[in-house]
Design a protein around this motif. Structure first.
Motif, PDB file in Angstrom:
ATOM      1  N   GLY A  19       0.799  -1.219   0.000  1.00  0.00           N
ATOM      2  CA  GLY A  19       0.000   0.000   0.000  1.00  0.00           C
ATOM      3  C   GLY A  19       0.831   1.268   0.000  1.00  0.00           C
ATOM      4  N   LEU A  20       1.890   1.315   0.796  1.00  0.00           N
ATOM      5  CA  LEU A  20       2.719   2.519   0.880  1.00  0.00           C
ATOM      6  C   LEU A  20       3.524   2.723  -0.396  1.00  0.00           C
ATOM      7  CD1 LEU A  20       3.959   2.291   4.588  1.00  0.00           C
ATOM      8  CD2 LEU A  20       2.144   3.738   3.643  1.00  0.00           C
ATOM      9  N   ARG A  21       3.974   1.639  -1.011  1.00  0.00           N
ATOM     10  CA  ARG A  21       4.683   1.776  -2.285  1.00  0.00           C
ATOM     11  C   ARG A  21       3.733   2.248  -3.374  1.00  0.00           C
ATOM     12  NH1 ARG A  21       8.176  -3.781  -1.356  1.00  0.00           N
ATOM     13  NH2 ARG A  21       9.883  -2.801  -0.168  1.00  0.00           N
ATOM     14  N   ALA A  22       2.496   1.779  -3.331  1.00  0.00           N
ATOM     15  CA  ALA A  22       1.504   2.248  -4.294  1.00  0.00           C
ATOM     16  C   ALA A  22       1.217   3.730  -4.097  1.00  0.00           C
ATOM     17  CB  ALA A  22       0.218   1.444  -4.166  1.00  0.00           C
ATOM     18  N   ALA A  23       1.431   4.218  -2.869  1.00  0.00           N
ATOM     19  CA  ALA A  23       1.229   5.632  -2.563  1.00  0.00           C
ATOM     20  C   ALA A  23       2.455   6.472  -2.910  1.00  0.00           C
ATOM     21  CB  ALA A  23       0.884   5.802  -1.082  1.00  0.00           C
ATOM     22  N   GLY A  24       3.463   5.836  -3.519  1.00  0.00           N
ATOM     23  CA  GLY A  24       4.625   6.570  -4.004  1.00  0.00           C
ATOM     24  C   GLY A  24       5.780   6.680  -3.033  1.00  0.00           C
ATOM     25  N   ARG A 120      12.845  16.694   7.670  1.00  0.00           N
ATOM     26  CA  ARG A 120      14.067  17.423   7.362  1.00  0.00           C
ATOM     27  C   ARG A 120      13.731  18.905   7.419  1.00  0.00           C
ATOM     28  NH1 ARG A 120      17.546  13.482   5.197  1.00  0.00           N
ATOM     29  NH2 ARG A 120      16.439  11.524   4.991  1.00  0.00           N
ATOM     30  N   PRO A 121      14.621  19.802   7.054  1.00  0.00           N
ATOM     31  CA  PRO A 121      14.227  21.212   7.056  1.00  0.00           C
ATOM     32  C   PRO A 121      12.861  21.356   6.391  1.00  0.00           C
ATOM     33  CG  PRO A 121      16.534  21.033   6.534  1.00  0.00           C
ATOM     34  CD  PRO A 121      16.008  19.624   6.619  1.00  0.00           C
ATOM     35  N   PRO A 122      11.889  21.932   7.091  1.00  0.00           N
ATOM     36  CA  PRO A 122      10.508  21.944   6.614  1.00  0.00           C
ATOM     37  C   PRO A 122      10.370  22.508   5.201  1.00  0.00           C
ATOM     38  CG  PRO A 122      10.630  22.757   8.860  1.00  0.00           C
ATOM     39  CD  PRO A 122      12.043  22.634   8.367  1.00  0.00           C
ATOM     40  N   ILE A 123       9.565  21.844   4.401  1.00  0.00           N
ATOM     41  CA  ILE A 123       9.250  22.344   3.064  1.00  0.00           C
ATOM     42  C   ILE A 123       7.739  22.454   2.954  1.00  0.00           C
ATOM     43  CG2 ILE A 123      11.311  21.392   1.975  1.00  0.00           C
ATOM     44  CD1 ILE A 123       9.591  19.086   0.955  1.00  0.00           C
ATOM     45  N   PRO A 124       7.242  23.414   2.194  1.00  0.00           N
ATOM     46  CA  PRO A 124       5.790  23.588   2.075  1.00  0.00           C
ATOM     47  C   PRO A 124       5.152  22.417   1.339  1.00  0.00           C
ATOM     48  CG  PRO A 124       6.937  25.004   0.520  1.00  0.00           C
ATOM     49  CD  PRO A 124       7.983  24.410   1.398  1.00  0.00           C
ATOM     50  N   PRO A 125       3.877  22.144   1.597  1.00  0.00           N
ATOM     51  CA  PRO A 125       3.195  21.042   0.908  1.00  0.00           C
ATOM     52  C   PRO A 125       3.034  21.282  -0.588  1.00  0.00           C
ATOM     53  CG  PRO A 125       1.650  22.305   2.224  1.00  0.00           C
ATOM     54  CD  PRO A 125       3.011  22.789   2.583  1.00  0.00           C
ATOM     55  N   VAL A 126       3.060  22.559  -1.006  1.00  0.00           N
ATOM     56  CA  VAL A 126       2.995  22.887  -2.428  1.00  0.00           C
ATOM     57  C   VAL A 126       4.316  23.544  -2.827  1.00  0.00           C
ATOM     58  CG1 VAL A 126       1.835  24.200  -4.228  1.00  0.00           C
ATOM     59  CG2 VAL A 126       0.495  23.189  -2.370  1.00  0.00           C
ATOM     60  N   LEU A 127       5.033  22.928  -3.765  1.00  0.00           N
ATOM     61  CA  LEU A 127       6.324  23.422  -4.225  1.00  0.00           C
ATOM     62  C   LEU A 127       6.149  24.091  -5.577  1.00  0.00           C
ATOM     63  CD1 LEU A 127       8.357  20.211  -3.317  1.00  0.00           C
ATOM     64  CD2 LEU A 127       8.339  22.352  -2.042  1.00  0.00           C
ATOM     65  N   VAL A 128       6.723  25.293  -5.709  1.00  0.00           N
ATOM     66  CA  VAL A 128       6.551  26.063  -6.938  1.00  0.00           C
ATOM     67  C   VAL A 128       7.905  26.550  -7.430  1.00  0.00           C
ATOM     68  CG1 VAL A 128       5.453  28.067  -7.999  1.00  0.00           C
ATOM     69  CG2 VAL A 128       4.266  26.839  -6.172  1.00  0.00           C
ATOM     70  N   ASP A 129       8.146  26.375  -8.720  1.00  0.00           N
ATOM     71  CA  ASP A 129       9.332  26.925  -9.364  1.00  0.00           C
ATOM     72  C   ASP A 129       8.922  27.382 -10.764  1.00  0.00           C
ATOM     73  OD1 ASP A 129      12.486  27.095  -9.171  1.00  0.00           O
ATOM     74  OD2 ASP A 129      11.990  26.424 -11.190  1.00  0.00           O
ATOM     75  N   GLY A 130       8.777  28.705 -10.940  1.00  0.00           N
ATOM     76  CA  GLY A 130       8.302  29.210 -12.220  1.00  0.00           C
ATOM     77  C   GLY A 130       6.903  28.706 -12.506  1.00  0.00           C
ATOM     78  N   LEU A 132       6.202  25.570 -12.840  1.00  0.00           N
ATOM     79  CA  LEU A 132       6.144  24.192 -12.355  1.00  0.00           C
ATOM     80  C   LEU A 132       5.576  24.191 -10.931  1.00  0.00           C
ATOM     81  CD1 LEU A 132       6.840  21.183 -12.673  1.00  0.00           C
ATOM     82  CD2 LEU A 132       9.160  21.724 -11.901  1.00  0.00           C
ATOM     83  N   VAL A 133       4.480  23.470 -10.733  1.00  0.00           N
ATOM     84  CA  VAL A 133       3.797  23.424  -9.438  1.00  0.00           C
ATOM     85  C   VAL A 133       3.610  21.971  -9.033  1.00  0.00           C
ATOM     86  CG1 VAL A 133       1.738  24.057  -8.135  1.00  0.00           C
ATOM     87  CG2 VAL A 133       2.579  25.576  -9.958  1.00  0.00           C
ATOM     88  N   MET A 134       4.000  21.650  -7.795  1.00  0.00           N
ATOM     89  CA  MET A 134       3.840  20.286  -7.282  1.00  0.00           C
ATOM     90  C   MET A 134       3.102  20.333  -5.953  1.00  0.00           C
ATOM     91  SD  MET A 134       6.722  17.435  -6.258  1.00  0.00           S
ATOM     92  CE  MET A 134       6.737  16.624  -7.853  1.00  0.00           C
ATOM     93  N   ASP A 135       1.959  19.671  -5.894  1.00  0.00           N
ATOM     94  CA  ASP A 135       1.184  19.532  -4.663  1.00  0.00           C
ATOM     95  C   ASP A 135       1.512  18.153  -4.095  1.00  0.00           C
ATOM     96  OD1 ASP A 135      -0.781  19.048  -2.714  1.00  0.00           O
ATOM     97  OD2 ASP A 135      -2.230  20.325  -3.725  1.00  0.00           O
ATOM     98  N   THR A 136       2.375  18.129  -3.070  1.00  0.00           N
ATOM     99  CA  THR A 136       2.849  16.850  -2.542  1.00  0.00           C
ATOM    100  C   THR A 136       1.763  16.107  -1.771  1.00  0.00           C
ATOM    101  OG1 THR A 136       3.723  17.899  -0.532  1.00  0.00           O
ATOM    102  CG2 THR A 136       5.213  17.710  -2.413  1.00  0.00           C
ATOM    103  N   ALA A 137       0.791  16.837  -1.229  1.00  0.00           N
ATOM    104  CA  ALA A 137      -0.282  16.186  -0.483  1.00  0.00           C
ATOM    105  C   ALA A 137      -1.257  15.481  -1.425  1.00  0.00           C
ATOM    106  CB  ALA A 137      -1.016  17.209   0.379  1.00  0.00           C
ATOM    107  N   ARG A 138      -1.603  16.145  -2.522  1.00  0.00           N
ATOM    108  CA  ARG A 138      -2.545  15.576  -3.482  1.00  0.00           C
ATOM    109  C   ARG A 138      -1.851  14.730  -4.547  1.00  0.00           C
ATOM    110  NH1 ARG A 138      -4.682  19.991  -6.328  1.00  0.00           N
ATOM    111  NH2 ARG A 138      -6.185  18.566  -7.260  1.00  0.00           N
ATOM    112  N   ARG A 139      -0.512  14.740  -4.536  1.00  0.00           N
ATOM    113  CA  ARG A 139       0.282  13.974  -5.498  1.00  0.00           C
ATOM    114  C   ARG A 139      -0.025  14.413  -6.921  1.00  0.00           C
ATOM    115  NH1 ARG A 139       4.460  11.845  -3.250  1.00  0.00           N
ATOM    116  NH2 ARG A 139       4.584  10.213  -4.822  1.00  0.00           N
ATOM    117  N   VAL A 140      -0.038  15.722  -7.126  1.00  0.00           N
ATOM    118  CA  VAL A 140      -0.336  16.297  -8.434  1.00  0.00           C
ATOM    119  C   VAL A 140       0.765  17.275  -8.813  1.00  0.00           C
ATOM    120  CG1 VAL A 140      -1.914  17.758  -9.738  1.00  0.00           C
ATOM    121  CG2 VAL A 140      -2.830  16.054  -8.150  1.00  0.00           C
ATOM    122  N   ALA A 141       1.218  17.210 -10.065  1.00  0.00           N
ATOM    123  CA  ALA A 141       2.217  18.152 -10.566  1.00  0.00           C
ATOM    124  C   ALA A 141       1.759  18.694 -11.910  1.00  0.00           C
ATOM    125  CB  ALA A 141       3.580  17.472 -10.711  1.00  0.00           C
TER     126      ALA A 141
END
Length: 219
Positions: A19-24, A120-130, A132-141
């Motif tokens: 299950g956890l591997r299926a969750a990435g 680790r050093p805290p990172i936001p749940p949504v990562l943005v670079d230009g 490029l947007v990655m929502d790590t909680a929803r697993r969407v990029a």
């Protein structure tokens, strides 16, 4: 995200691994406290899912050693005992979260991801670079509003690179964070995954290769 599952029930371990591997997630497992201590001594994990009632070395002792060693790893304790006193005792040992059995798998995944963001050093749940947007909680990029159809490993690699905030990430670090202990350290899997990821990200290029150093997000 690299996760260690410590649980002495082999059938439950298999369910959690699948299950956890299926969750990435990249997941290793230990069927007891001794094996957990051995893995923790040589690998860096974001989160340890730790059964408290282990038959050899008690989960409390594994947790205590991990905390006293100064590890950044977060600990999610699992136990069949759900009383308030049991939860308080587990958290007082240094555990970051506590989940009583039986539990809902979706809740377990959500708790692991929440702890992983603090490992680790805290990172936001949504990562943005230009664009490029990655929502790590929803697993969407997305890039430029276009959904990116990434595999679990491609998503994991991109998450690590974006989380590094422009710093160089080596192939060894990517193997450590995105793959599990069964991956051959001499494999070219990182290079192949990076090629596929770049192809899906499109132009202009987002990921730069620094010869003999590693990879970083182009700023």
């Amino acid at each position: 995200m690299r996760v260690l599952v410590v649980e002495d029930q082999a059938d439950l371990v298999e369910i959690l691994l699948e299950g956890l591997r299926a969750a990435g997630m990249a997941v290793d497992s230990a069927l007891g406290g001794v094996q957990a201590q051995e893995l923790l001594a040589v690998n860096d994990y974001d989160v340890v899912v730790l059964d408290r009632d282990l038959p050899d070395v008690h989960g409390d002792e594994v947790c205590r050693e991990l905390i006293e060693g100064g590890a950044l790893t977060r600990v999610l304790m699992l136990t069949a005992a759900g009383a308030v006193d049991d939860r308080v005792e587990g958290l007082s040992l240094g555990a970051d979260d506590y989940l009583a059995k039986p539990f809902d798998f979706a809740e377990l995944v959500a708790r692991i991801r929440a702890l992983g963001r603090r490992a680790r050093p805290p990172i936001p749940p949504v990562l943005v670079d230009g664009d490029l947007v990655m929502d790590t909680a929803r697993r969407v990029a997305t890039r430029g509003g276009r959904p990116l159809r990434l595999t679990a490993k491609e998503f994991g690699v991109l998450e690590v690179l974006l989380g590094a905030d422009g710093a160089v990430v080596t192939s060894e670090q990517l193997l450590e964070r995105v793959w599990d202990e069964h991956t051959d350290p001499f494999t070219n899997t990182v290079r192949v995954t990076m090629m596929r990821l770049r192809r899906k990200l499109g132009e202009p290029g987002v990921v730069a290769t620094l010869p003999s150093a590693g990879y970083r997000i182009v700023r």
